[in-house]
Write a protein that holds these residues in place. Structure first.
Motif, mmCIF file in Angstrom:
data_model
loop_
_atom_site.group_PDB
_atom_site.id
_atom_site.type_symbol
_atom_site.label_atom_id
_atom_site.label_comp_id
_atom_site.label_asym_id
_atom_site.label_seq_id
_atom_site.Cartn_x
_atom_site.Cartn_y
_atom_site.Cartn_z
ATOM 1 N N ASP A 230 14.586 -0.238 15.793
ATOM 2 C CA ASP A 230 14.590 -1.700 15.926
ATOM 3 C C ASP A 230 15.669 -2.249 15.008
ATOM 4 O OD1 ASP A 230 13.867 -4.267 16.581
ATOM 5 O OD2 ASP A 230 11.857 -4.184 15.691
ATOM 6 N N HIS A 294 7.775 -5.235 10.108
ATOM 7 C CA HIS A 294 6.639 -4.481 10.654
ATOM 8 C C HIS A 294 6.935 -2.997 10.574
ATOM 9 C CE1 HIS A 294 9.145 -3.911 14.293
ATOM 10 N NE2 HIS A 294 9.535 -5.156 14.080
ATOM 11 N N HIS A 301 5.917 -1.984 17.256
ATOM 12 C CA HIS A 301 5.243 -2.793 16.235
ATOM 13 C C HIS A 301 3.974 -2.070 15.847
ATOM 14 C CE1 HIS A 301 7.565 -6.131 18.239
ATOM 15 N NE2 HIS A 301 7.905 -6.268 16.972
ATOM 16 N N THR A 321 10.628 -2.491 9.237
ATOM 17 C CA THR A 321 11.799 -3.327 9.463
ATOM 18 C C THR A 321 11.778 -4.458 8.446
ATOM 19 O OG1 THR A 321 10.778 -4.928 10.961
ATOM 20 C CG2 THR A 321 11.637 -2.908 11.951
ATOM 21 N N GLU A 323 13.479 -8.196 8.620
ATOM 22 C CA GLU A 323 14.204 -8.983 9.611
ATOM 23 C C GLU A 323 14.062 -10.496 9.427
ATOM 24 O OE1 GLU A 323 12.387 -8.882 13.610
ATOM 25 O OE2 GLU A 323 11.181 -7.205 12.921
ATOM 26 N N GLU A 337 18.309 -7.514 11.100
ATOM 27 C CA GLU A 337 17.150 -6.619 11.028
ATOM 28 C C GLU A 337 17.606 -5.173 10.900
ATOM 29 O OE1 GLU A 337 14.887 -6.337 14.708
ATOM 30 O OE2 GLU A 337 13.153 -5.531 13.620
HETATM 31 ZN ZN ZN Z 1 11.387 -5.962 14.681
#
Ligand code: ZN
Ligand code: ZN
Length: 365
Positions: A230, A294, A301, A321, A323, A337
């Motif tokens: 991510d 997260h 997630h 992450t 972000e 992020e």
């Molecule tokens: Zn994210």
């Protein structure tokens, strides 16, 4: 890797025993995968607190289960979940822990109706999700590969971010590049948000064409070996205006503060505050409306959630992450992020080890 799955089952088994249940019925697909190695859209695991576990799946996955889980007894049944609940009754294990966050009311009723209500169904809680939070080195390698593919794909499409190209075209090119570079699939629907659309954190890429003076936010990730990357970057199409440079700089500083705070033992609320306070101090507190980050892993997630008012402690080998974003309605926005692994003393920039490594400076295209 049957040994890894066996040791994960042993940790889960102890938690089931501590709960006082006779067995757990694991039905969340990612949790079954985590404990057995089987990736299936229809599988369940009976995990007794004392006794042999039993995996169930339907005939479409029977061959895969035999190959990937050679150490586990297998029941081939279309209704895997009910078949295992009947097996629990047959083994005289009436106190059955179930995954309440995943079992629907309808399925719970079906379980409760078995054997004239002979099962005592107790919520298991997020036992497996908890175990999944700290990753082993094999998992981190898969995640690192997913992140490397993500970065390469992002660099590959930078050239196509120019006036006249639409958000949708850019998103398709990005996802195509991830597949070409070895991803199983995109980890989630890519976000490409240009100009005023950048003020919408989860904008769906549409037919708007990039224009000179746009900020473009790209949020994307590759999936590799079941693990989800991510990453988000915001770039400028042509020379950015002063306000665009300013919100990018504020976001970059906030992200650096969040990363520096993401140490083993840190409270997730404090990590969120480290970044959020920087944005608020710059006068944009109202313009950062979502949580700071997260966990990532078998789901894009997952635990832990790093947000305002959240509690919990970061531990070593937890990938997360960070972000932050600043969103100005009607004008545009910035989000930066990265996926990082919490480590003790990982590097000069802070204790967390970044897995996505594309520059965080504002790229002017
Ligand atoms: Zn994210
Ligand atoms: Zn993202």
């Amino acid at each position: 890797m049957p040994e890894i799955h066996q040791s994960r089952r042993e940790l889960a088994r102890r938690r089931v025993a501590a709960l006082g249940a006779d067995a757990a019925l694991i039905t969340a697909g990612v949790n079954v995968r985590y404990l057995t190695g089987l990736a299936s859209s229809n599988a369940a695991l009976l995990l007794p607190s004392d006794g042999e576990p039993l995996l169930a799946t339907d005939s479409r996955y029977a061959g895969t289960a035999a190959r990937d889980c050679p150490d586990l007894p297998l029941l081939v049944e279309r209704e895997a979940e009910l078949a295992l609940a009947r097996e629990a009754l047959r083994r005289r294990m009436p106190a059955l822990a179930f995954e309440a966050q995943e079992v629907t009311v309808e399925r719970h009723q079906a379980l409760a109706g078995l054997g004239d209500g002979a099962l005592r169904l107790v919520p298991l809680g997020r036992v497996v999700e908890d175990l999944r939070m700290v990753k082993d080195e094999a998992e981190l390698e898969l995640l690192a590969k997913a992140c490397a593919i993500t970065g390469e794909a992002f660099l590959a499409v930078l050239g196509s971010i120019r006036p006249g190209v639409t958000e949708r075209e850019c998103a398709i090119a990005l996802e195509r590049a991830m597949i070409d570079l070895g991803a199983e699939a995109p980890a989630f629907d890519s976000i490409v948000a240009s100009g005023p659309n950048g003020a919408i954190p989860h904008h769906v890429p549409g037919t708007r064409a990039f224009e000179p003076g746009d900020l473009v936010t790209i949020d994307c990730g590759a999936r590799f070996g079941g693990y989800h990357a991510d990453m988000t970057r915001t770039v400028a199409v042509g020379e950015p205006a002063g306000w665009q440079r300013e919100i990018h700089e504020v976001t970059r500083e906030a992200q650096a503060a969040g990363i520096a705070a993401a140490r083993p033992g840190a409270d997730v609320g404090d990590v969120d505050a480290a970044a959020r306070d920087r944005i608020a101090a710059a006068g944009y507190g109202e313009n950062f409306s979502h949580g700071l980050g997260h966990g990532v892993g078998l789901q894009v997630h997952e635990a832990p959630t790093i947000g305002y008012g959240r509690t919990g402690t970061l531990r070593e080998r937890v990938p997360i992450t960070i972000e932050p974003g600043v969103y100005l309605p009607g004008l545009g926005g910035v989000r930066i992020e990265d996926t990082l692994v919490v480590r003790a003393g990982a590097g000069a920039a802070g204790p967390a080890q970044p897995l996505t490594t594309i520059t965080r400076e504002l790229l002017v295209l």
